[in-house]
Design an enzyme around this catalytic site. Sequence first.
Site, PDB file in Angstrom:
ATOM      1  N   HIS A  56      -1.294   0.754 -10.420  1.00  0.00           N
ATOM      2  CA  HIS A  56      -2.493   0.141  -9.334  1.00  0.00           C
ATOM      3  C   HIS A  56      -2.906  -1.124  -9.642  1.00  0.00           C
ATOM      4  O   HIS A  56      -4.169  -1.661  -9.299  1.00  0.00           O
ATOM      5  CB  HIS A  56      -3.436   0.639  -8.249  1.00  0.00           C
ATOM      6  CG  HIS A  56      -3.560   0.470  -6.575  1.00  0.00           C
ATOM      7  ND1 HIS A  56      -3.629   0.566  -5.795  1.00  0.00           N
ATOM      8  CD2 HIS A  56      -3.631  -1.258  -6.099  1.00  0.00           C
ATOM      9  CE1 HIS A  56      -4.039  -0.499  -4.947  1.00  0.00           C
ATOM     10  NE2 HIS A  56      -3.242  -1.627  -5.190  1.00  0.00           N
ATOM     11  N   GLU A  78      -3.919   8.427  -5.233  1.00  0.00           N
ATOM     12  CA  GLU A  78      -4.067   8.217  -6.490  1.00  0.00           C
ATOM     13  C   GLU A  78      -5.467   8.763  -6.882  1.00  0.00           C
ATOM     14  O   GLU A  78      -6.428   8.369  -6.431  1.00  0.00           O
ATOM     15  CB  GLU A  78      -3.710   6.247  -6.360  1.00  0.00           C
ATOM     16  CG  GLU A  78      -2.837   5.713  -5.666  1.00  0.00           C
ATOM     17  CD  GLU A  78      -2.893   4.315  -5.319  1.00  0.00           C
ATOM     18  OE1 GLU A  78      -3.995   3.069  -5.467  1.00  0.00           O
ATOM     19  OE2 GLU A  78      -1.708   2.784  -5.200  1.00  0.00           O
ATOM     20  N   ARG A  96       1.098  -0.644  -0.067  1.00  0.00           N
ATOM     21  CA  ARG A  96      -0.003   0.042  -0.031  1.00  0.00           C
ATOM     22  C   ARG A  96       0.766   0.814   0.021  1.00  0.00           C
ATOM     23  O   ARG A  96       2.423   0.947   0.918  1.00  0.00           O
ATOM     24  CB  ARG A  96      -0.816  -0.213   1.014  1.00  0.00           C
ATOM     25  CG  ARG A  96      -2.345  -1.353   1.261  1.00  0.00           C
ATOM     26  CD  ARG A  96      -2.980  -0.590   0.298  1.00  0.00           C
ATOM     27  NE  ARG A  96      -4.433  -1.423   0.036  1.00  0.00           N
ATOM     28  CZ  ARG A  96      -4.268  -2.142  -0.872  1.00  0.00           C
ATOM     29  NH1 ARG A  96      -3.627  -3.115  -1.175  1.00  0.00           N
ATOM     30  NH2 ARG A  96      -5.306  -3.237  -0.485  1.00  0.00           N
TER      31      ARG A  96
END
Length: 325
Positions: A285, A266, A237
């Site tokens: 991601h 993000e 993360r």
Amino acid sequence: MKRKIIAYNLVLTDALEQLDDSFEVEIFDGINPKTDHAFLHALKDAEGIVGLALPVDKELLEKAPKLKIVSNNSTGYNNLSIEEMTQRGVMGTNTPGVLEDTTADAIFGILLAAARRIPELDHFVKSGNWKQHLTTAQYAVDVHHKTLGIIGMGKIGSAIAKRAHFGFDMNILYYNRTRNIEAEGKYNATYCDLEPLLKQSDFVCLMTPLTSETENLMGEQEFKLMKKSAIFVNGSRGKTVDEEALIAALNQKEIHAAALDVYRSEPLSPDHPLLQFPNVVTTPHIGSSTFETELKMANLAVENLLSGLLGQRPKNLINPDVLNR
């Protein structure tokens, strides 16, 4: 009257076909859940929520008095205030056991990309600059027979170790809250403390969940411990890394390169400092982002949701104490 369900950022809505005519589904994607009027209105009658990365906190729960279950379409669930949900009798579920191999493929892929400078040299060719043999300044580094340090030897970490051991004959060190005896036996992984792992590894791969203990786990001191020739990989993360410290380490050449799939915020802004480094591989991601895996996850998320709404114990219940309320 139909029972209301909210689908939030559920990309593969094909999974919603499992629901029958007794449910009304409202789909929300790309909205601000704190200010979107239609979403806030839907919360008033919603009995279930299924989706990805919705912050379920006290504020949201107070606006959803009929809510019975929140089904996360992901393995992680740091977006859920589990204690608050349990107090209010709201079940929380996730989708483990689906994405491990797919994510391991992606993370090992960006490790390879950074080591062999694949994105950088791809751009070099496509820009029309390949007019002679490469100079030594453009050479990459080997992956095979190097030392890989894995921080967080859970299921995904173990899947990465499998690829490293059998595919690339790598020496594997790992740091974890508890020893992973299975990984030690199958992949010849060696358990060690964080400091020696950072000092000895040619590649440092961060795969921990985000908790209060792991937030900013990689900071200034940790990057200084790494070899100057080492490559840092983050597939956990974004908040497990102090990004300012990482940027400083890259600027000061304390580490050789980085490969990142997750970030503190993000999506990344176009002017983010990490995007200015040719030796940093940045993917958006993509860990579990294949059609096959995302559909499996979405189907499992909807199965969990249905079980909770039909009075059954969901397969992947995070807060079993809620059943005792």
